[in-house]
Design a protein around this motif. Sequence first.
Motif, PDB file in Angstrom:
ATOM      1  N   TYR B 420       3.751  12.317  17.826  1.00 50.32           N
ATOM      2  CA  TYR B 420       2.740  13.379  17.775  1.00 50.32           C
ATOM      3  C   TYR B 420       1.705  12.982  16.727  1.00 50.32           C
ATOM      4  O   TYR B 420       2.046  12.736  15.577  1.00 50.32           O
ATOM      5  CB  TYR B 420       3.393  14.717  17.408  1.00 50.32           C
ATOM      6  N   ILE B 421       0.452  12.892  17.159  1.00 52.16           N
ATOM      7  CA  ILE B 421      -0.638  12.492  16.265  1.00 52.16           C
ATOM      8  C   ILE B 421      -1.465  13.724  15.915  1.00 52.16           C
ATOM      9  O   ILE B 421      -1.963  14.407  16.809  1.00 52.16           O
ATOM     10  CB  ILE B 421      -1.542  11.450  16.977  1.00 52.16           C
ATOM     11  N   TYR B 422      -1.593  14.013  14.620  1.00 48.04           N
ATOM     12  CA  TYR B 422      -2.464  15.116  14.209  1.00 48.04           C
ATOM     13  C   TYR B 422      -3.594  14.550  13.362  1.00 48.04           C
ATOM     14  O   TYR B 422      -3.569  13.381  12.981  1.00 48.04           O
ATOM     15  CB  TYR B 422      -1.676  16.185  13.436  1.00 48.04           C
ATOM     16  N   GLY B 423      -4.565  15.380  13.076  1.00 47.36           N
ATOM     17  CA  GLY B 423      -5.653  14.903  12.234  1.00 47.36           C
ATOM     18  C   GLY B 423      -6.897  15.729  12.400  1.00 47.36           C
ATOM     19  O   GLY B 423      -6.931  16.672  13.189  1.00 47.36           O
ATOM     20  N   THR B 424      -7.926  15.359  11.666  1.00 45.65           N
ATOM     21  CA  THR B 424      -9.102  16.212  11.573  1.00 45.65           C
ATOM     22  C   THR B 424     -10.110  15.966  12.689  1.00 45.65           C
ATOM     23  O   THR B 424     -11.044  16.730  12.839  1.00 45.65           O
ATOM     24  CB  THR B 424      -9.812  15.990  10.229  1.00 45.65           C
ATOM     25  N   SER B 425      -9.932  14.907  13.458  1.00 44.28           N
ATOM     26  CA  SER B 425     -10.921  14.599  14.490  1.00 44.28           C
ATOM     27  C   SER B 425     -10.242  14.435  15.840  1.00 44.28           C
ATOM     28  O   SER B 425      -9.378  13.574  16.016  1.00 44.28           O
ATOM     29  CB  SER B 425     -11.665  13.319  14.131  1.00 44.28           C
ATOM     30  N   VAL B 426     -10.633  15.267  16.805  1.00 40.37           N
ATOM     31  CA  VAL B 426     -10.056  15.182  18.137  1.00 40.37           C
ATOM     32  C   VAL B 426     -10.310  13.812  18.746  1.00 40.37           C
ATOM     33  O   VAL B 426      -9.435  13.208  19.357  1.00 40.37           O
ATOM     34  CB  VAL B 426     -10.632  16.287  19.054  1.00 40.37           C
TER      35      VAL B 426
END
Lengths: 469, 469
Positions: B420-426
């Motif tokens: 699962y990759i999260y972060g501030t830029s879609v």
Amino acid sequence: MHPHEDSVLRPFYEPRGVAVVGSLKDVRGEAYTSIRNMLHFGFSGNIYPINPGYSEVMGIRAYPTVEDVEGPVDLAMVIVPPPAVPEVIEHCGRKGLRAVIVGTEGFAERGEAGARSQQQLVDVARDHGVRLLGPNTIGLVNTSNGLVTAPYWITYDTIRKGNVAYGSQSGFIGAQGLPLEDRAYPISKMCDFGNKCDLNEADLLEYLVDDPETKVISLHIEAVKEGRRFMDALRRVTARKPVLVFKTGRTEQGATAAASHTGSLAGSAQVCNAALRQAGAITVNTWQEMLDIPKVFAMQPLPSGNRVGVVTATGGVGVAAIDGAVQAGLVIARLSGPTVDRLKSLNPSLGRNPVDLGPTMVVAADPFAATEEAVRAVVDDPNVDCCLLVLPSGIDRWATATVEMFGRLRQRTTKPVSVYIYGTSVSVRDDVARQLDALGVPTYLELETAVRALGVAVEYARSKSRLAG
Amino acid sequence: MHPHEDSVLRPFYEPRGVAVVGSLKDVRGEAYTSIRNMLHFGFSGNIYPINPGYSEVMGIRAYPTVEDVEGPVDLAMVIVPPPAVPEVIEHCGRKGLRAVIVGTEGFAERGEAGARSQQQLVDVARDHGVRLLGPNTIGLVNTSNGLVTAPYWITYDTIRKGNVAYGSQSGFIGAQGLPLEDRAYPISKMCDFGNKCDLNEADLLEYLVDDPETKVISLHIEAVKEGRRFMDALRRVTARKPVLVFKTGRTEQGATAAASHTGSLAGSAQVCNAALRQAGAITVNTWQEMLDIPKVFAMQPLPSGNRVGVVTATGGVGVAAIDGAVQAGLVIARLSGPTVDRLKSLNPSLGRNPVDLGPTMVVAADPFAATEEAVRAVVDDPNVDCCLLVLPSGIDRWATATVEMFGRLRQRTTKPVSVYIYGTSVSVRDDVARQLDALGVPTYLELETAVRALGVAVEYARSKSRLAG
């Protein structure tokens, strides 16, 4: 009286000056980056770097201790090693501060020794009349005054100002973890509770109930600290504003993990989803729902009933939408005679709900005009209380046409709508969603969230009138 | 013998020549665009435009009728007005074709008169030894030979060749509705069943069971036409390959909508999720799961047990992941002594599952190396059967570092992982996900799907060994 006059969170969210105590080296997770973020987001108050080894950082004067600052300081963000925290709290108390965020990690989340150190913070703070947020937190965001305490560099320029307040027991929810720029969630306040050694969700609710910037509150909770007080606060707030709750640590194993994460004692079995709903809260099941569903409250009126009209450009998704709507507690609206006539004048095959525009869009001289007329017909129908629209992006001129259509439609309706945008390009979908959100039309990239948003709006409208009645 | 020698779907998926019958004007939904798509995707067979008003289109010779074509034709894609379809089927039969796709809409999905016209197609086809796909379908995709029959312009250049076959009762699932380029689903075959007047899911399963290009099958079904035959086929296929089923029309209202969409008679109450699972199928609940979960089978080995190890860069998501894993039927692995030692040498606070790297990443001299060592330690643990990794993108060098790490790790493990990759830029998240997918590491943009993918892999591995044992 100022709405927040008596709230313990007022100096946290509305400080005249903020002392940032800790390392002023440009290292992730340190005070330096908190200061840099506040400069970047244009914090309207004064910023006071605190570190005895510096006289200045990023062009701002630094001070050896909080007590050395001359101007008014209402809040301190503290990121020093665990053994040094109590003394900093003492300094803050002597300077007259009532509000300290302890960003430092290594307390109750690390077992018994950590829990004892944490209790020491609480004792020192109480002795000096100081309230604590944390420890183990990235702190707060307030989009009204540019306050962003997170000690991780936030790579974008603005966090969209809006009416949704988020509270969480995880830094994940903070400005450095979420795609706040891409997805443009409309935010009023954020709060990472951390280990909740003092302040907790109940305090946030008591502050936000009167916050004119906040229309809807969305909480992530691992474990509730003061169950009765939280439920009382929840009941008071939900009578006025919707509150969504995403409870993690729901399973026994999840609760154990929560203990390691924020030192929370389980207690989760006691405060289950049923109790939350009893207090008027809306329970959600995923991060995505917790983040995305509040938009429907921030942007749209409450529905006056539970009958949904569905307009879809693709029949297969319409069928899935009907399943989802029924499961979300909505009733599939029976379209009125005049609406059926309007739809049949577009295409004789139309007239049922869901309105499957697929075949019409192929044969219509102007598929955009046909879509707009179908949407207007359903929105105007007195038998329809809320609308789900399933629209394409990225084929021909659909992206532009959809945005233009809602530019014209948004003045028109007093009923809530939600939009699911599908299409061949993720970036185009995201772009259309952002533009529609900016027009006040809550737009989703997953069908299930778009449907659930309407179900939740109906659930809250019903619960609110029950509490009021 | 060729694996598909006796399959009725062989001429549909592997035609030497395709006749495309209908309007050759450049209009959406018409034959012209089918031809344009096949040229665009480099169909390896011959294409024969059929229209008496043209001698040539896009540089290809056109013919008045199918019978006028000299070369071998195995498949026709027919998009002519409903009354003209029977005669075209006759022409095809006389030319010796056994395979006709009827793209035309306006049959059983439009009520009784339409159902009668549809029966006429079936009768004519049977008289001429022709099998029909549709009507009301966009047809097929075969990434092996560039066959793309959809009459809607597909805006991108490639559909990624891979091992997942999708079958659906909606054009939504087709190449023009999905973000096939952005998300890069690894596809072998696609099929839009349309109204299923003749061929249906059972035929697709019988073809795909022997298809060497297909490792996993994902179906969207509104209503099953031949229940017993479908269940028999399902049982045979699931003993060899996983089959996911997303059933819509699950509610009474949804089933009614399905009748208007594809003329399907309900029957949905009979064939419920329990029966599907009994036959070894995996039931999923959203489009996203139907589309995204097959990757775990296409890219990863089956797990040999149900014990999951979780490595997360953010503790709050770790707690939610544990909840999700337990609910998906996984057991939270108890890490072995040597693994605990390896983790503690990175940071004394580590050693429990989930492995919360948050604090370690802040203090580690090289957070990328620490993350990689933690992942290796958990993957190597004999007490761990599968791994969920929660990683950031878009902060500092994480995007690049994550891709590089999996470049090194992917050779190493015989256990399934999902990310699962999260972060501030879609857009950054999407880009990292695509790169990891290309390395054979199934990567998700929603935590819940990443967790569910592992749960589903365990469920299938268990059901397969039960069927085999």
